[in-house]
Design a protein around this motif. Structure first.
Motif, PDB file in Angstrom:
ATOM      1  N   LEU A   3       8.363-111.813   8.097  1.00  0.00           N
ATOM      2  CA  LEU A   3       7.420-112.339   7.113  1.00  0.00           C
ATOM      3  C   LEU A   3       7.184-113.832   7.336  1.00  0.00           C
ATOM      4  N   ARG A   4       8.244-114.568   7.664  1.00  0.00           N
ATOM      5  CA  ARG A   4       8.104-116.001   7.915  1.00  0.00           C
ATOM      6  C   ARG A   4       7.163-116.255   9.089  1.00  0.00           C
ATOM      7  N   GLY A  60      15.661-124.976  -0.839  1.00  0.00           N
ATOM      8  CA  GLY A  60      15.962-124.929   0.586  1.00  0.00           C
ATOM      9  C   GLY A  60      15.149-125.888   1.433  1.00  0.00           C
ATOM     10  N   VAL A  61      14.269-126.670   0.810  1.00  0.00           N
ATOM     11  CA  VAL A  61      13.436-127.628   1.547  1.00  0.00           C
ATOM     12  C   VAL A  61      14.163-128.968   1.603  1.00  0.00           C
ATOM     13  N   VAL A  74       2.059-116.113  -1.076  1.00  0.00           N
ATOM     14  CA  VAL A  74       2.308-117.162  -0.086  1.00  0.00           C
ATOM     15  C   VAL A  74       1.945-118.497  -0.719  1.00  0.00           C
ATOM     16  N   ARG A  75       2.889-119.420  -0.683  1.00  0.00           N
ATOM     17  CA  ARG A  75       2.727-120.698  -1.385  1.00  0.00           C
ATOM     18  C   ARG A  75       1.692-121.574  -0.687  1.00  0.00           C
ATOM     19  N   GLY A 128      10.638-122.397   0.504  1.00  0.00           N
ATOM     20  CA  GLY A 128       9.387-122.945   0.000  1.00  0.00           C
ATOM     21  C   GLY A 128       8.148-122.274   0.549  1.00  0.00           C
ATOM     22  N   LEU A 129       8.280-121.078   1.104  1.00  0.00           N
ATOM     23  CA  LEU A 129       7.139-120.403   1.722  1.00  0.00           C
ATOM     24  C   LEU A 129       6.401-119.470   0.772  1.00  0.00           C
ATOM     25  N   VAL A 130       7.104-118.925  -0.210  1.00  0.00           N
ATOM     26  CA  VAL A 130       6.464-118.026  -1.164  1.00  0.00           C
ATOM     27  C   VAL A 130       6.902-118.400  -2.570  1.00  0.00           C
TER      28      VAL A 130
END
Length: 261
Positions: free
Chosen positions: A18-19, A218-219, A73-74, A61-63
């Motif tokens: 997915l990433r 996590g960022v 999706v962010r 920080g992706l979704v």
């Protein structure tokens, strides 16, 4: 996205696929991901594995999950290049109000917002060491949250010596935001900043920084310690300045001049 070949932790493989789709643009910002049950069928795993994979992507920080509205999706804010020469914007004549921050962000003064909190403190050992003053010296601690077009982009803790600013307009939070920033503030007191040093580290955000900057835990962030000097004396310590690592590139210019003959 096809059926995932599993080895090791299944959720890591689902998250990796997915990433990759997000970063490659196959799942662009604003896209709603399929339901957990559908993803589970596509990848041949349980919904528990899918939830673990989604949590991994959220931490990166992706979704983002919108309650019962599913997982999306962010939308990532634009990455800004932050130059080591940015403080020249505070020195130059200004046709309209601005600071090094508004210059970096490419925004007008009307798009700038600054949340402020002031208090007087006694300098601890670290702060006193950075100022090169005695521990316990009286200091004005300022805490700022910087917004660009309504989005929090930076937090900082710039401190000033009471001996320089107590009883002056600079010590009044009602005067913020101040065009030209700290350099302009100190200039009104006859203090001309002529040197700035910065040290930069990367680290994970504190819970308070995560909340203030609205970033996923996590960022990573850039944590910058800045010293402003006037005639060799430290007149401001910003410790730290915190910028989300997924929103900035730090550019540094080093000018080399041969020594005089």
């Amino acid at each position: 996205m096809g059926r995932t070949h599993l080895s090791g932790h299944a959720y890591e493989h689902v998250a990796a696929e997915l990433r990759g789709a997000i970063l490659d643009g196959d799942l662009p910002p604003g896209t709603r991901l399929p339901r957990h049950a559908d993803l589970a069928r596509q990848h041949g795993v349980s919904e528990i594995v899918i939830r673990q994979a989604i949590d991994d992507l959220k931490n990166a920080g992706l979704v983002e999950t919108r309650g019962r509205g599913g997982t999306w999706v962010r939308r990532r804010p634009p990455v800004r290049r932050i130059s080591s020469r940015r403080y020249l914007a505070d020195l130059a004549p200004q046709a309209e109000p601005g600071t090094s921050f508004t210059h970096d962000q490419g925004i007008a003064w009307s798009q700038y917002r600054l949340d402020v909190a002031y208090r007087w403190i006694d300098a601890d050992e670290r702060l006193a060491g950075l100022f090169e003053v005695a521990t316990g010296s009286r200091v004005l601690e300022r805490r700022f949250v910087f917004y660009a077009s309504g989005v929090p982009a930076q937090v900082s803790r710039p401190c000033l010596l009471a001996a320089d600013v107590e009883g002056t307009p600079v010590a009044d939070p009602r005067n913020e935001p101040w065009p030209g920033g700290t350099i302009s503030q100190l200039r009104t007191l006859g203090i001309e900043v002529d040197d700035i040093t910065e040290s930069v580290e990367t680290r994970m955000p504190t819970p308070e920084e995560t909340q203030a900057l609205r970033i996923a835990p996590g960022v990573p962030v850039f944590a910058i310690t800045r010293l402003m000097l006037a005639a060799g004396r430290v007149v401001e310590v910003a410790d730290p300045i915190v910028i989300p690592g997924d929103r900035a590139i730090l550019d540094y210019q080093i000018t080399l001049r041969p020594p005089p003959p």
